[in-house]
Design a protein around this motif. Sequence first.
Motif, mmCIF file in Angstrom:
data_model
loop_
_atom_site.group_PDB
_atom_site.id
_atom_site.type_symbol
_atom_site.label_atom_id
_atom_site.label_comp_id
_atom_site.label_asym_id
_atom_site.label_seq_id
_atom_site.Cartn_x
_atom_site.Cartn_y
_atom_site.Cartn_z
ATOM 1 N N LEU A 1 -6.487 9.278 3.467
ATOM 2 C CA LEU A 1 -6.888 9.186 4.874
ATOM 3 C C LEU A 1 -6.680 7.771 5.407
ATOM 4 C CD1 LEU A 1 -10.193 11.296 4.870
ATOM 5 C CD2 LEU A 1 -8.066 11.865 6.071
ATOM 6 N N LEU A 2 -7.050 6.783 4.595
ATOM 7 C CA LEU A 2 -6.905 5.401 5.027
ATOM 8 C C LEU A 2 -5.429 5.025 5.153
ATOM 9 C CD1 LEU A 2 -8.818 3.126 5.780
ATOM 10 C CD2 LEU A 2 -8.623 2.256 3.447
ATOM 11 N N LYS A 3 -4.617 5.514 4.229
ATOM 12 C CA LYS A 3 -3.170 5.245 4.297
ATOM 13 C C LYS A 3 -2.576 5.850 5.571
ATOM 14 C CE LYS A 3 -1.972 4.767 -0.631
ATOM 15 N NZ LYS A 3 -1.037 3.625 -0.548
ATOM 16 N N PHE A 4 -2.944 7.086 5.898
ATOM 17 C CA PHE A 4 -2.430 7.722 7.108
ATOM 18 C C PHE A 4 -2.939 7.014 8.357
ATOM 19 C CE2 PHE A 4 -1.625 11.689 4.535
ATOM 20 C CZ PHE A 4 -0.256 11.739 4.800
ATOM 21 N N PHE A 5 -4.205 6.605 8.334
ATOM 22 C CA PHE A 5 -4.755 5.874 9.475
ATOM 23 C C PHE A 5 -3.942 4.619 9.738
ATOM 24 C CE2 PHE A 5 -7.406 2.351 10.971
ATOM 25 C CZ PHE A 5 -7.818 2.855 12.203
ATOM 26 N N HIS A 6 -3.664 3.875 8.674
ATOM 27 C CA HIS A 6 -2.902 2.633 8.836
ATOM 28 C C HIS A 6 -1.493 2.923 9.336
ATOM 29 C CE1 HIS A 6 -0.209 -0.626 7.355
ATOM 30 N NE2 HIS A 6 -1.160 -1.364 7.894
ATOM 31 N N LYS A 7 -0.875 3.970 8.822
ATOM 32 C CA LYS A 7 0.495 4.312 9.218
ATOM 33 C C LYS A 7 0.556 4.703 10.696
ATOM 34 C CE LYS A 7 4.297 7.464 8.085
ATOM 35 N NZ LYS A 7 4.752 8.570 7.206
ATOM 36 N N VAL A 8 -0.402 5.494 11.146
ATOM 37 C CA VAL A 8 -0.398 5.991 12.523
ATOM 38 C C VAL A 8 -0.831 4.916 13.511
ATOM 39 C CG1 VAL A 8 -1.479 7.648 14.106
ATOM 40 C CG2 VAL A 8 -0.751 8.391 11.819
ATOM 41 N N ARG A 9 -1.809 4.107 13.101
ATOM 42 C CA ARG A 9 -2.401 3.148 14.041
ATOM 43 C C ARG A 9 -1.854 1.723 13.906
ATOM 44 N NH1 ARG A 9 -7.303 5.181 16.022
ATOM 45 N NH2 ARG A 9 -6.916 7.368 16.489
ATOM 46 N N ALA A 10 -1.049 1.443 12.899
ATOM 47 C CA ALA A 10 -0.544 0.072 12.683
ATOM 48 C C ALA A 10 0.205 -0.412 13.924
ATOM 49 C CB ALA A 10 0.371 0.034 11.467
#
Length: 555
Positions: free
Chosen positions: A245-254
């Motif tokens: 979840l944290l990896k996807f959050f960073h990918k989407v919101r970076a």
Amino acid sequence: MDEYNRFVDWEKMDVTVQTQDPKELTCTEFQELKQLARQGYWAKNHSLRAKVYHKLINNIPCRTVTPDANVYRDIVVKIIGKRNSGSLPLPEFVDNSLVPTYCLNAEGIGAVRKIILCIANQFPDISFCPALPSVTALLLHYSKDEAECFEKVCRILACNDPSKRLIDQTFLAFESSCMTFGDLVNKYCQAAHKLMVAVSEDVLEVYSDWQRWLFGELPMVYIARVFDVFLVEGYKVLYRVALALLKFFHKVRAGQPMESDSIQQDIRSFVRDIAKSVSPERLLEKAFAIRLFSRKEIQLLQMANEKALQQKGITVKQKRQNVHLAVHAENFKSEIVSVKEMRDIWSWIPERFALCQPLLLFTTLEHGCSLSRFYSHSEGHEPTLLLIKTTAKEVCGAYLSTDWSERRRGGNKLSFFGTGECFVFRLQPEVERYEWVIIKHPELAMSVSEPENHATQASSTLSSTSVPSDPSDRLSPFLSARHFNLPSKTASMFMAGSSECIIIGGGDGQALYLDADLNHGRTSHCNTFNNQPLCSESFQISVLEVWGFRDNMNG
């Protein structure tokens, strides 16, 4: 589906994911169950999932006296009486603001509260269990009545298999799991961690939300898929999914501006709306692609974090304000780094030591440039932090997990020691942390070339005796060299010291080499740190500091 639809509001459910295929589950082998759970074999058949849950939960080893459905029928009227179940106050050990409905109807929503109150009556030892409402609401979907759901939840809570961790039931267990998750993020999600450090003053406060992401914000379809695998594989699955979840959050919101004033709120919002960007299948695929440490190593890390909390007297929720300690500006003074930079470093160290305050042990400005004095002031402290500022205003350093007194194990010969938790970093001209590649990719150890100069001598004298006999005594349990099948000559090559020099980062080259007078040093572009230099290849030291960890476990 009829016998399991009493509490479900089917108008709110996504019926497109449901099928009526007459599937059965006949396998009993763990590996086959594991594959079927990950593939979602029973995810599209409500009745089949209910039967699978019943089977898996009945196989959980429990205490001799575990409350069952009959107990619920006996106590529910006494405990609830004639009160309206929809407005029943929940016990203090759950988060009353976080009771997901998961597409339950009005009867189901009230049943969740009744079941939790009866559980509180039967489990007086539970002191903190914020995941309980979510687990209860989910299992109610796959239960014929309240009593059956009560029995399922009780079996999960009463699990007595020491190797099978399920749900945290005390603040100590919950908080140590948050610290463990922080350690894992630090190791496996460095890009996301870097973002958290940049936008949050207290990174652990952000990571303390990790169970809320799963048991609160994650939509029903997603948490059910996670729970399928969790019942088969255990607690480690939760860490995997939270990391994903944290990896996807960073990918989407970076690169995008924050949507609120709080990164915590942004992550919660992302998880709540995850269907917009990630499917359940993709989430699990990402989770299981992470090459996470073994269950044993994670358990050791969890125990170390629990021990750190216990030794600081942090065991109950009322003391939570004492858990997330930061580097206090009024008590911190360094000639090398600012408070902000020290807080950045503090976010990289293992969470159990982030509970401690920095303590200045040695500085060349006060204690001179004697290497023997460096050792005398640093010995007896574990771990330590080395900071160096060069005359060119470059700033670099290293986190060193092991007491410098270990250098004597090699007698008069230079030998390496330390664990894989060690790392080096650069703060100026730009911030960067470098992990030890041999630990991150153990397969590289087999092709390591012999180091030159002092490191060559060290390689020939290193033996397995340089590895601590019991890493848990030093609270460096995971990533200790003995957990990897490395050749003895590369098993623990990180830090070494003699009367003539200090070497940080051995293995296949000298990452950092300091002369005996602590005035000069050199660094190399070695494979150990991804072929990256820390600072100028040859440098003159302006200031050198060694920091310990105030009030840490090792005195």
